[in-house]
Write an enzyme that holds these catalytic residues in place. Structure first.
Site, PDB file in Angstrom:
ATOM      1  CG  HIS A  55       8.603   3.099  25.619  1.00 43.94           C
ATOM      2  ND1 HIS A  55       7.496   4.090  26.188  1.00 43.94           N
ATOM      3  CD2 HIS A  55       7.601   1.920  25.458  1.00 43.94           C
ATOM      4  CE1 HIS A  55       6.581   3.488  25.895  1.00 43.94           C
ATOM      5  NE2 HIS A  55       6.350   2.533  25.428  1.00 43.94           N
ATOM      6  CD  GLU A  57      11.602   7.522  25.491  1.00 43.33           C
ATOM      7  OE1 GLU A  57      10.798   8.377  25.354  1.00 43.33           O
ATOM      8  OE2 GLU A  57      11.399   6.419  25.384  1.00 43.33           O
ATOM      9  CB  ALA A 159       2.855  -0.849 -10.707  1.00 48.85           C
ATOM     10  CD1 TRP A 175       6.076  -9.927 -13.319  1.00 46.82           C
ATOM     11  CD2 TRP A 175       4.844  -8.975 -11.999  1.00 46.82           C
ATOM     12  NE1 TRP A 175       5.829 -11.067 -12.356  1.00 46.82           N
ATOM     13  CE2 TRP A 175       4.925 -10.203 -11.570  1.00 46.82           C
ATOM     14  CE3 TRP A 175       4.105  -7.940 -11.206  1.00 46.82           C
ATOM     15  CZ2 TRP A 175       4.249 -10.746 -10.248  1.00 46.82           C
ATOM     16  CZ3 TRP A 175       3.355  -8.420  -9.894  1.00 46.82           C
ATOM     17  CH2 TRP A 175       3.413  -9.792  -9.545  1.00 46.82           C
ATOM     18  CB  THR A 201      -7.459  -6.558  -7.656  1.00 47.31           C
ATOM     19  OG1 THR A 201      -7.821  -5.133  -7.949  1.00 47.31           O
ATOM     20  CG2 THR A 201      -6.153  -7.012  -7.385  1.00 47.31           C
ATOM     21  CG  ASP A 205      -4.422  -9.094 -11.110  1.00 51.65           C
ATOM     22  OD1 ASP A 205      -4.333  -9.529 -12.411  1.00 51.65           O
ATOM     23  OD2 ASP A 205      -4.264  -7.998 -10.828  1.00 51.65           O
ATOM     24  CG  LEU A 209      -4.105  -9.424  -1.241  1.00 53.25           C
ATOM     25  CD1 LEU A 209      -5.470  -9.062  -0.939  1.00 53.25           C
ATOM     26  CD2 LEU A 209      -3.801  -8.393  -2.151  1.00 53.25           C
ATOM     27  CB  SER A 228     -20.964  -4.518  -2.838  1.00 49.00           C
ATOM     28  OG  SER A 228     -20.888  -4.670  -4.061  1.00 49.00           O
ATOM     29  N   GLY A 302      -7.709  -1.474  -8.083  1.00 50.71           N
ATOM     30  CA  GLY A 302      -7.808  -1.061  -9.607  1.00 50.71           C
ATOM     31  C   GLY A 302      -8.337   0.353  -9.594  1.00 50.71           C
TER      32      GLY A 302
END
Length: 381
Positions: A55, A57, A159, A175, A201, A205, A209, A228, A302
């Site tokens: 850690h 500390e 974006a 882009w 998506t 595209d 990822l 789904s 999206g």
């Protein structure tokens, strides 16, 4: 602000800068930085590099060595007092002979939550708390949210053009944002535990990822795809790209069992969840992810996924990259789909809005006012 308070705030900010060097690498632990100060000089410093490692500390005290005796320890988060993967930090502090400890914020983890501070005070140390508490909390906002709710912190990212479009009427979106914004996105992906998109998506595209920051390969997040009916092609990059990241297909009972087996054979986990009108129940998914220790999740889907997340009341934070272009067109998709709210009073209010420049783009970061509470007024057909 008196000079001594200004100097102490500067020391805590330095501890926070140290802690931030480990962004994306301490899961499921928080980021922590520490300084040992004696006679107005920093004689030791350290930060928590990764879960299971020393850690902050302990590293700061090791660097200070004998100079820690009689010194003041500045630490951004309350020292732990329980045995986990490492011994209690409170024991190391007492053994080093530190005179005073200045704590940025209490640890919300019930295993600590004030106990570390009480243990140090009982041993005779002077302990002060709350120095730059809000800045300390913001650094570990995902950790704090997960501890307090059992769910990951949800960041909605998009974006878009200055007139709110995420693509042209023909669907072209690469882009909209500039190179600086895209680089920022990859750093963001590297720092979160998971990234979520909808099947739309993937079909449009075919994204990988993954995190691809400049300067080398990043740490890839867990990839989650809302599907789904399991329409995902077995050749999709998210299933086949050369990455060590795991992939989850979140689906419902509507999906074909044979198709589930085919997707699982590609190495992805098929998670059958409760279904709702929009598809997969996001609250159900987030509860499952929270139990698995997922602390932060970035939604890059999206307009439909964004609308569903807002309607479910699970979004905590938004990040928008605004490009200095105008696209226009009533049929061009926007950042949030569905029918939207009917009244301005029902609009989602943002707070703590911050803006900065990324190349030619404008980065907007803000929090949903009341984010995480259920909202039923948003229409998402």
């Amino acid at each position: 602000m008196p000079r001594w308070q200004s100097e102490e705030a500067g020391l805590m900010r330095q501890a926070l800068r140290l802690a931030a060097q480990a962004k994306g690498r301490t899961h499921p632990n928080p980021m922590v930085g520490a300084l040992v100060v004696r006679g107005g000089r920093i004689v030791g410093q350290g930060y928590h590099h990764k879960a299971g490692g020393p850690h902050a500390e302990l590293l700061a005290l090791r660097a200070a060595r004998s100079r820690a005796k009689g010194a003041t320890l500045y630490v951004s988060l309350e020292p732990c007092c329980h045995v986990g993967r490492t011994p209690p930090c409170t024991d190391a502090i007492l053994s080093a002979g530190v005179r005073e400890v200045v704590v940025g914020m209490k640890d919300p983890n019930p295993l600590v939550c004030g106990r570390g501070i009480r243990a140090l005070r009982r041993a005779g140390l002077k302990v002060r708390t709350g120095l730059l508490e809000e800045e300390c909390r913001r650094l570990n906002e995902d950790f704090c949210h997960h501890i307090q709710t059992g769910r990951p912190l949800i960041i909605l990212k998009s974006a878009l053009s200055l007139d709110g479009k995420t693509a042209t009427v023909s669907g072209e979106s690469r882009w909209i944002s500039g190179p600086a914004s895209r680089a920022h996105t990859h750093r963001l992906r590297e720092r979160v535990d998971a990234i979520l998109v909808g099947i739309g998506t993937v079909l449009a595209d075919n994204p990988s990822l993954t995190a691809r920051p400049s300067g080398g390969k990043g740490r890839d997040p867990l990839r989650i795809i809302l599907d789904s009916s399991l329409k995902i092609p077995l050749t999709a990059k998210a299933l086949n790209v050369g990455s060590q990241a795991d992939t989850i297909l979140a689906t419902t009972r509507r999906s074909n069992p044979k198709r589930r087996a085919d997707v699982a054979a590609k190495g992805a986990e098929v998670l059958v969840l409760r279904g709702v009108r929009e598809g997969v129940s996001l609250p159900h998914l987030l509860s499952v992810l929270g139990r698995r220790g997922i602390v932060s999740l970035l939604i890059e889907g999206g307009g439909r996924v964004s609308a569903g997340a807002l309607r479910a009341g699970v979004v905590n934070k938004v990040i928008y990259y605004l490009a200095p272009i105008l696209i226009g067109g009533q049929q061009a998709p926007g950042a949030i789909g569905g029918e939207g709210v009917q009244r301005l009073d029902d609009a989602f209010r943002l707070r703590d809005v911050r803006t900065s420049q990324l190349g030619h783009d404008l980065l907007v970061e803000a929090y949903i006012d009341g984010g995480g509470s259920s909202r039923r007024v948003y229409r998402n057909h």
